[in-house]
Design an enzyme around this catalytic site. Structure first.
Site, PDB file in Angstrom:
ATOM      1  N   SER A  84      13.019-179.902  11.049  1.00 51.89           N
ATOM      2  CA  SER A  84      12.128-179.571  10.195  1.00 51.89           C
ATOM      3  C   SER A  84      10.785-179.565   9.340  1.00 51.89           C
ATOM      4  O   SER A  84      10.369-179.054   8.975  1.00 51.89           O
ATOM      5  CB  SER A  84      13.200-177.571   9.483  1.00 51.89           C
ATOM      6  N   LYS A  87       7.824-179.502  10.406  1.00 55.42           N
ATOM      7  CA  LYS A  87       6.948-178.152  10.297  1.00 55.42           C
ATOM      8  C   LYS A  87       5.687-178.441   9.251  1.00 55.42           C
ATOM      9  O   LYS A  87       4.411-177.637   9.355  1.00 55.42           O
ATOM     10  CB  LYS A  87       7.576-176.851   9.773  1.00 55.42           C
ATOM     11  N   TYR A 171      14.376-167.217   7.845  1.00 52.42           N
ATOM     12  CA  TYR A 171      13.860-168.737   8.509  1.00 52.42           C
ATOM     13  C   TYR A 171      13.725-168.608  10.005  1.00 52.42           C
ATOM     14  O   TYR A 171      14.730-168.129  10.513  1.00 52.42           O
ATOM     15  CB  TYR A 171      14.620-169.415   7.302  1.00 52.42           C
ATOM     16  N   GLU A 294       8.071-175.817   0.012  1.00 45.95           N
ATOM     17  CA  GLU A 294       8.752-175.141  -1.200  1.00 45.95           C
ATOM     18  C   GLU A 294       8.983-175.615  -2.462  1.00 45.95           C
ATOM     19  O   GLU A 294       9.637-176.635  -3.168  1.00 45.95           O
ATOM     20  CB  GLU A 294      10.457-174.928  -0.269  1.00 45.95           C
ATOM     21  N   LYS A 338      10.909-180.146   0.958  1.00 48.24           N
ATOM     22  CA  LYS A 338      11.785-179.622   2.151  1.00 48.24           C
ATOM     23  C   LYS A 338      12.467-180.301   2.961  1.00 48.24           C
ATOM     24  O   LYS A 338      12.172-181.833   2.568  1.00 48.24           O
ATOM     25  CB  LYS A 338      10.129-180.195   3.231  1.00 48.24           C
ATOM     26  N   SER A 341      16.227-180.876   9.643  1.00 52.40           N
ATOM     27  CA  SER A 341      18.279-181.717  11.037  1.00 52.40           C
ATOM     28  C   SER A 341      17.559-181.443  11.795  1.00 52.40           C
ATOM     29  O   SER A 341      16.947-180.359  12.542  1.00 52.40           O
ATOM     30  CB  SER A 341      19.259-181.382   9.976  1.00 52.40           C
TER      31      SER A 341
END
Length: 389
Positions: A84, A87, A171, A294, A338, A341
């Site tokens: 991820s 992203k 999410y 985040e 961030k 996985s």
């Protein structure tokens, strides 16, 4: 492993001082060894690559095996799956598209997918897709959806919003995947090709791919399953490229973090796109939700950081409050991170803009997010201690 809490004032004084001790490569190797070798042993991680960008200087630590069967060692050019963390490239591309007038993040999804007009997606925006505030879109598309064409569209047409999308976060690989699909269509090329030409190559990321080419296949590590320890790689899935499909090296990812910090020169529109991903739009219990990043206030309590990176934040619905106006640009006293996985890989990236510091940790096993956070905080603490020598 012991959680580490670092006083921001001490860190800023030590790293920011002109008299601060300059980190040597030998020192970085020593502290990375001390931090990550125990983690590798405890979680049976075959190989790790760690990159640090600090005030424009780059450092690398590699250890272990990329391929167990042949004992191929992890090197700086070993290719890992990012999961991820991919992203972050997705939203960078979306920001670039907005700068070029191809879309607006305030647009409704249905404005770009006419087949979704008259559905819940009239009230869900591209910004919602980029912040996981999509009225309940799930983590993954159901198994019955096997392609990103008519089957996905039919599924989305039937989707029922579970409330106001700006009041809770769920999410979702579906949401960010949909954003990537829409953005690529605006560039009139497949997503992987657009990402390569518009982002990877323009940032100088020469070993970052959606599809690893044959010429680089020998550098592509195998991941190792948590369940039975067998070698695995990413399984194809709906919107996989857009949500979790990027593969890269520790050198490229360290450069990417440097570009996010302004330490690596990038074309202005790319630099502006990266900065746009650091803007905060929603407040969660633990952090501010930027475009995928985040964001925490610095210094951050270790328990808060662990909770923000827990499985609950990925698997359970979380209330949010929309920020009006958005928190833009991110202040210097913040910590952005961030995790990512796949079945066989685990990644983590973190930025501390006030210290011009970025860290990437790549591993060919999926191990707990909380452990990645602890190890990285431990590394930062040791860097701070060395800088005060």
């Amino acid at each position: 492993m012991r959680s580490c809490l670092i006083a921001a004032s001490t860190l800023a004084l030590a790293f920011g001082s002109s008299a601060a001790h300059a980190l040597t490569d030998a020192e970085f190797q020593a502290i990375a060894t001390k931090v990550f070798i125990p983690v590798m042993k405890e979680y049976r991680i075959p190989g790790v690559a760690v990159g640090l960008t600090l005030d424009g200087h780059e450092y690398y630590f590699t250890h272990g095996e990329a391929v167990r069967a042949t004992h191929q060692p992890v090197a700086k050019d070993t290719i890992f799956e990012l999961g991820s963390v991919s992203k972050l490239f997705n939203v960078t591309l979306a920001e670039l598209a907005e700068q070029r007038g191809l879309l607006s993040m305030s647009d409704s999804v249905s404005a770009h997918i006419p087949a979704l007009r008259g559905t819940a997606f009239d009230g869900i925006t591209l910004l919602n897709l980029a912040t996981h505030t999509t009225a309940g879109l799930p983590l993954q598309a159901p198994e019955s959806v096997t392609d990103a064409g008519d089957e996905l569209t039919d599924y989305l047409r039937a989707f029922k919003a579970q409330g106001d999308p700006s009041t809770f976060r769920s999410y979702s690989n579906v949401s960010i995947g949909l954003l990537g699909k829409i953005t690529a269509e605006k560039f009139k090329k497949p997503y992987g090709q657009v990402l390569e030409t518009q982002v990877f190559r323009r940032l100088g990321l020469s070993s970052t791919y959606v599809s690893v080419p044959d010429a680089a296949a020998g550098r592509y590590a195998y991941g190792y399953s948590k369940k039975d320890d067998r070698p695995v790689r990413l399984n194809p899935g709906v919107l996989d490229a857009e949500a979790y499909g990027v593969k890269s090296t520790v050198v490229d990812m360290t450069r990417f973090l440097g570009a996010n910090l302004g330490a690596v020169q990038a074309p202005k529109e790319i630099a502006d796109a990266l900065a746009g991903t650091h803007v905060g739009f929603f407040e969660t219990r633990y952090y501010t939700q930027d475009l995928i990043w985040e964001q925490y206030p610095w210094p951050v309590d270790a328990h808060r950081l662990q909770a923000g990176n827990s499985s609950d934040m990925a698997l359970k619905t979380q209330p949010v409050k929309r920020l009006s106006p958005p928190a833009a640009p991110a202040s210097e006293a913040v910590f952005l991170n961030k995790t990512g996985s796949t079945n066989g890989f685990g990644s983590y990236v973190a930025l501390l803009p006030s210290e011009k510091l970025g860290i990437v940790v790549l591993a060919n096993r999926n191990y707990p997010n909380e452990v990645r956070v602890q190890a990285t905080q431990h590394l930062i603490k040791m860097l701070e201690e060395i800088s005060r020598k």
